[in-house]
Design a protein around this motif. Sequence first.
Motif, short mmCIF file in Angstrom:
data_model
loop_
_atom_site.label_atom_id
_atom_site.label_comp_id
_atom_site.label_asym_id
_atom_site.label_seq_id
_atom_site.Cartn_x
_atom_site.Cartn_y
_atom_site.Cartn_z
N MET A 1 0.85 -1.20 0.00
CA MET A 1 0.00 0.00 0.00
C MET A 1 0.88 1.25 0.00
SD MET A 1 -2.94 1.18 2.74
CE MET A 1 -3.92 -0.28 2.38
N THR A 2 0.55 2.22 -0.85
CA THR A 2 1.32 3.46 -0.94
C THR A 2 1.13 4.30 0.32
OG1 THR A 2 0.94 3.46 -3.33
CG2 THR A 2 1.78 5.48 -2.36
N LYS A 3 2.25 4.75 0.86
CA LYS A 3 2.19 5.57 2.07
C LYS A 3 1.62 6.95 1.74
CE LYS A 3 5.02 7.18 5.92
NZ LYS A 3 6.40 7.24 6.47
N LYS A 4 0.62 7.37 2.52
CA LYS A 4 -0.01 8.66 2.26
C LYS A 4 0.84 9.80 2.81
CE LYS A 4 -4.73 7.16 1.60
NZ LYS A 4 -6.13 7.49 1.79
N ILE A 5 0.70 10.97 2.16
CA ILE A 5 1.46 12.16 2.56
C ILE A 5 0.65 12.96 3.57
CG2 ILE A 5 2.44 14.33 1.72
CD1 ILE A 5 2.77 12.97 -1.01
N LYS A 6 1.25 13.17 4.74
CA LYS A 6 0.59 13.96 5.78
C LYS A 6 0.95 15.43 5.60
CE LYS A 6 0.71 10.23 9.21
NZ LYS A 6 1.20 9.83 10.55
N CYS A 7 -0.08 16.28 5.60
CA CYS A 7 0.17 17.71 5.41
C CYS A 7 -0.99 18.54 5.96
CB CYS A 7 0.40 18.03 3.94
SG CYS A 7 -0.85 17.35 2.82
N THR A 8 -0.77 19.84 6.00
CA THR A 8 -1.80 20.77 6.44
C THR A 8 -2.17 21.67 5.27
OG1 THR A 8 -0.86 20.82 8.67
CG2 THR A 8 -2.34 22.61 8.07
N VAL A 9 -3.47 21.87 5.10
CA VAL A 9 -3.94 22.72 4.00
C VAL A 9 -3.66 24.19 4.32
CG1 VAL A 9 -5.94 23.48 2.66
CG2 VAL A 9 -5.76 21.09 3.42
N VAL A 10 -2.89 24.83 3.45
CA VAL A 10 -2.65 26.27 3.59
C VAL A 10 -3.72 27.03 2.82
CG1 VAL A 10 -1.04 28.17 3.17
CG2 VAL A 10 -0.16 25.91 3.84
N LYS A 11 -4.01 26.57 1.60
CA LYS A 11 -5.06 27.20 0.80
C LYS A 11 -5.49 26.26 -0.32
CE LYS A 11 -6.09 31.45 -1.79
NZ LYS A 11 -7.08 32.15 -1.01
N ALA A 12 -6.78 26.12 -0.50
CA ALA A 12 -7.31 25.38 -1.65
C ALA A 12 -7.78 26.41 -2.67
CB ALA A 12 -8.46 24.49 -1.22
N PHE A 13 -7.12 26.42 -3.83
CA PHE A 13 -7.43 27.45 -4.82
C PHE A 13 -8.66 27.08 -5.65
CE2 PHE A 13 -2.92 27.97 -3.89
CZ PHE A 13 -2.87 29.33 -3.65
N ASN A 14 -8.74 25.82 -6.01
CA ASN A 14 -9.89 25.30 -6.74
C ASN A 14 -9.84 23.78 -6.58
OD1 ASN A 14 -8.09 24.29 -8.89
ND2 ASN A 14 -7.92 26.46 -9.46
N ASN A 15 -10.70 23.08 -7.22
CA ASN A 15 -10.74 21.62 -7.04
C ASN A 15 -9.44 20.91 -7.41
OD1 ASN A 15 -13.33 21.66 -6.05
ND2 ASN A 15 -14.29 21.22 -8.02
N ASN A 16 -8.64 21.53 -8.29
CA ASN A 16 -7.47 20.85 -8.83
C ASN A 16 -6.13 21.34 -8.30
OD1 ASN A 16 -9.18 19.33 -10.54
ND2 ASN A 16 -9.20 20.99 -12.03
N VAL A 17 -6.12 22.43 -7.55
CA VAL A 17 -4.85 23.02 -7.08
C VAL A 17 -4.95 23.36 -5.61
CG1 VAL A 17 -3.10 24.79 -7.47
CG2 VAL A 17 -4.55 24.05 -9.37
N ILE A 18 -3.94 22.92 -4.86
CA ILE A 18 -3.94 23.15 -3.42
C ILE A 18 -2.54 23.47 -2.92
CG2 ILE A 18 -3.60 20.71 -2.83
CD1 ILE A 18 -5.52 21.13 -0.46
N LEU A 19 -2.43 24.39 -1.98
CA LEU A 19 -1.15 24.70 -1.33
C LEU A 19 -1.16 24.05 0.05
CD1 LEU A 19 1.55 26.34 -1.21
CD2 LEU A 19 0.21 28.22 -0.22
N VAL A 20 -0.15 23.23 0.30
CA VAL A 20 -0.08 22.51 1.57
C VAL A 20 1.28 22.72 2.23
CG1 VAL A 20 -1.65 20.71 0.74
CG2 VAL A 20 0.82 20.35 0.57
N LYS A 21 1.33 22.42 3.53
CA LYS A 21 2.60 22.37 4.26
C LYS A 21 2.80 20.93 4.70
CE LYS A 21 5.34 24.56 7.87
NZ LYS A 21 5.39 25.65 8.88
#
Length: 284
Positions: A1-21
């Motif tokens: 199973m692929t290990k998931k990336i843990k992050c915090t949402v900084v901003k969701a711009f639209n359904n297809n683009v997101i800025l995370v930390k």
Amino acid sequence: MTKKIKCTVVKAFNNNVILVKRKDNKKEEVLVGKGIAFGKKEGAAIKLDPEKIEKSFVTYGEKFEKEYFSLIDEMDGEIIRVCEEIISIAEENLGQLNQHIHIALTDHVSFARERMESDMVIEFPFLEEIKILYKDEYKVAVKALEILNNKLDTKLPEDEIGFITMHFYAARENTNVRNTYRNVSLINELIDIIQDELNIELDPGDSNYIRLVNHLHFSIERVNNNIDVQNPLIESIKSEFNQAYSVSDKLSEKIKSELDLEISEAEKGYMTIHLQRLNDVNSL
């Protein structure tokens, strides 16, 4: 199973683009993928499936972040997603590109589609020249246009290959599109001068035309980069090939007027030899 990336949402711009930390390296990243940002709230701790991430990149510099985030705030998310796919393909074929390509190409494609929907046609008059000068970028641009038309369900014209090629070249060479367009336009004007002065007509598909375009391009590049050339035969060239030298003088004046660059006598000499050869071939 692929290990998931843990992050915090900084901003969701639209359904297809997101800025995370990201939690693992504490870096902010822009992630692009179909539906990757759907339902994501700012400040939320999330786990992302890496297989859903089509493109990721770290932003550098406050100016770039401000421009890019402002762009994607108002942009169709599908255009961003498709452009990022194209940029990934371009970097696989051309190497690392200047990060400004994420802004420049996306903005260009969005505007191109708007123009087409408004029946505004903008032609690219130098397709033959850029096919010669920037052949690697041109090949990727052909593929890019195919992807854009297929995935955005649009019919952007072939002229767009020229504009996209210039964006790739500018990003590859860390220059701007305006300078690239200006230089290609200048070469086209120089060829017109040559044809008028020597009373010849050149075929863009002919090897002589290809050699001429390349020679003019590299002459301008050498002068622009202060690369000195030596030509010990310059006086003999001037006297023996008087007409061709006169044409090279006119070309040098044009280059100076457009780019404020002084063409040396040695460089004129090499131009003269090339023009004389061209004239001889077309006199047969």
